[in-house]
Scaffold this active site. Structure first.
Site, PDB file in Angstrom:
ATOM      1  N   LYS A 168      -2.876  13.469 -46.378  1.00  0.00           N
ATOM      2  CA  LYS A 168      -3.524  14.585 -45.688  1.00  0.00           C
ATOM      3  C   LYS A 168      -2.864  15.884 -46.123  1.00  0.00           C
ATOM      4  CE  LYS A 168      -6.910  15.758 -43.115  1.00  0.00           C
ATOM      5  NZ  LYS A 168      -8.265  15.428 -43.538  1.00  0.00           N
ATOM      6  N   SER A 214     -13.525  13.599 -43.556  1.00  0.00           N
ATOM      7  CA  SER A 214     -12.774  13.956 -42.358  1.00  0.00           C
ATOM      8  C   SER A 214     -13.725  13.971 -41.157  1.00  0.00           C
ATOM      9  CB  SER A 214     -12.050  15.286 -42.553  1.00  0.00           C
ATOM     10  OG  SER A 214     -10.655  15.096 -42.516  1.00  0.00           O
TER      11      SER A 214
END
Length: 598
Positions: free
Chosen positions: A195, A397
């Site tokens: 991430k 996401s």
């Protein structure tokens, strides 16, 4: 003094009245011009003509609402072309013998991306199967336009132009040293090895994890690009590699003439000036009363022809989730938790809609809004209506969060998806203020009172609490995906960690069911609902009456929609703007910064 103030008030009132009069006058003039264009366009099409796909600006899944008053204020605009309009015009032309050929007009194309290009290329193949040609023309081609042009039977280039292909990349600015010089502390909270959304604020370079992940998906997309172009143009991939990687040698071979290089290297078929192109087309389709060749733009063509499915009563509803996911109401480009949930309810309560396709083109945003939308989609499924997701350029996401519960998920091989991870960030500027001689002091009733002030060091208790919340959000994300995809959370975790995947990889990993276009997803939704005859029904937000009228007239007259772009636009300001738009109430984001797809 009172008389002077009264005078200035009268002047101000006069100027404000004049401003309103001028704005209203311009608006009315625009309305009159649109009405004139609508009624002057005429109902007749030539007996033989070229259908031009005049692809302007950005190719999008849903046009931004046109607000002429805002455009008067903001000035600079960028055109938009709806992908489905292009596909619909091609499919109508397949059955229309008056259409002698298709022309891809690419001079004004800003961006389409590999995913949307692949969907449009499939439609072009349907037209080519009729035996009629597809021609592409531009003064110059960048790699985005060239991928689409390579699908044509012949590619035409201006002698002063060229073909520029550079490959795909992910480069960013990194701000750690700059923030340190400004004495700003950037506190990052995240879960997921890959991430990397906020890396630029805490590092001076790309992390090895991010580098490895980006190299893999970029390499896969570039391999697909090379394969598609080489196949379309009957080239060896090594020949294309040489053109791209040794462009200096290639140009030297042709004495710096980029157009000649493109021709000799077989990237284009003919070099023609604008006048030569006009003469060629007049030979193909004839000369109209103005001395031009017979041609009709795809927007006008749609306005003058009827949809084949208009008579069907049963519908497959199509909702478009495009842009950043944000809390609350969003007007225009973006996905509001409240406003998009209202669209889903609209589709659920419409008895004519028997199934729903959710078209997603989003890198995510607010985790709170993503979950709000997901819950509304669950209610839609519980009502008995099948839900199928079609992923466009990206559905990552938060974009994947809202997709996970669908009965089926479709993507293109070039879709960017995954990025299953959560992060939060909080800057503090107490050290920066101290350099200016500004101190912050006071008293609170608890150990955490004032703990989230940017002018104080981040409270350790608050810091630990924020990280705990982010970790909980990540586990929740894993549960959402596991439940929707019939997997164990541990299985999801192995392919999550914030990592980005292409649609092709996502299918192999179980994140996607099928590879295909929006039309494939619509057909699948109809099959799940048991429909043999159906129509598409786009479920769109309700606009203010005047704005709705302007949008309708633009569609009917075949004019392109335009969306205002602030003059201060840059990659950095765009990133900041996105985060300001998301406004998650818990400061928790499921967002993919890599997902500005090639």
């Amino acid at each position: 003094m009172a008389e002077r103030k009264g005078f200035f008030r009268r002047i101000g009132a006069f100027l404000e009245g004049l401003r309103r009069f001028l704005v209203n006058a311009v608006f009315l003039l625009l309305l009159v011009l649109l009405l004139f264009a609508l009624f002057a366009s005429g109902p007749e099409l030539p007996e033989r003509f070229a259908l031009e796909l005049d692809i302007d600006g950005l190719v999008v899944d849903q046009l931004s609402p046109v607000d002429p008053l805002s455009e008067l204020v903001q000035g600079e605009t960028v055109a938009e072309t709806r992908l489905q309009d292009l596909i619909d015009s091609i499919d109508r032309a397949v059955m229309d013998k008056r259409v002698a050929l298709l022309v891809l007009s690419l001079d004004d194309l800003e961006h389409i991306g590999m995913s949307k290009s692949s969907e449009l290329a499939v439609a072009l193949e349907r037209f080519k199967a009729t035996g009629r040609p597809v021609l592409a023309r531009a003064a110059a081609y960048d790699q985005d336009a060239y991928l689409l042009a390579s699908s044509a039977d012949e590619v035409f280039l201006d002698p002063m132009g060229g073909v520029v292909i550079e490959g795909f990349s992910v480069y960013r600015n990194y701000y750690r040293d700059a923030l340190e010089k400004l004495a700003i502390d950037f506190h990052l909270f995240r879960v997921g090895e890959f991430k990397s959304a906020m890396e630029p604020f805490v590092r001076n370079s790309m992390s090895e994890e991010a580098r490895a992940a980006n190299e893999e998906w970029l390499g896969q997309l570039w391999g697909n690009y090379r394969q598609n172009v080489a196949s379309n143009r009957s080239l060896e991939r090594e020949q294309l590699d040489h053109y791209v990687n040794r462009i200096d040698e290639v140009m030297a071979s042709y004495k710096g003439n980029l157009a000649r290089a493109a021709l000799e290297e077989k990237l284009v078929d003919r070099l023609v000036t604008e006048n030569q192109w006009g003469a060629l087309m007049r030979d193909n389709v004839g000369i109209d009363e103005d001395g031009d060749y017979y041609r009709v733009g795809h927007r006008q063509y749609l306005a003058l022809t009827e949809a084949l499915d208009a008579a069907n009563t049963n519908a497959v509803g199509v909702l478009v989730a495009q842009g950043v996911i944000a809390d609350g109401e969003v007007v225009g480009d973006g996905i509001g938790g409240d406003s998009f949930s209202e669209l889903i309810r609209k589709a659920r309560k419409n008895d004519a809609i028997k199934a729903v396709v959710l078209r997603i083109d989003s890198g995510g945003g607010s985790a709170f809004a993503s979950e709000q939308i997901r819950q509304e989609l669950r209610l839609l499924k519980q009502s008995g209506k099948p839900l199928v997701v079609s992923m466009g350029s990206s559905a990552a996401s938060g974009g994947y969060w809202i997709a996970a519960d669908a009965d089926e998920i479709w993507a293109t091989p070039a879709t960017i998806t995954g990025s299953i991870g959560i992060f939060g960030a909080f800057p503090t500027i107490n050290r920066s203020l101290a350099k200016l001689g500004i101190a912050t002091d006071g008293i609170g009733t608890t150990e955490v009172a004032g703990g989230l002030r940017v002018d104080r060091p981040l409270n350790p208790v608050v810091k630990r609490a924020l990280q705990s919340g982010i970790e909980h959000g990540y586990q929740q994300f894993l549960s959402v995906v596991a439940e929707g995809r019939d997997m164990l959370p541990e299985q999801v975790d192995k392919i999550a960690q914030g990592r980005v995947w292409t649609g092709e990889d996502a299918r192999q990993l179980g994140l996607v069911d099928q590879l295909g276009s929006l039309e494939d997803a619509i057909q699948s939704a109809a099959n799940l609902a048991g429909l043999t005859q159906y129509r598409r029904q786009w479920v769109s937000p309700t606009l203010p009456p005047l704005q709705a009228l302007v949008n309708h007239l633009l569609e009917q007259t075949g004019l392109s929609a335009r969306v205002a772009v602030p003059g201060w636009w840059s990659p950095v300001s765009g990133l900041v703007r996105d985060f300001l738009q998301m406004r998650d109430p818990n400061g928790m984001y499921a967002y993919c910064t890599e997902c500005s797809a090639p």
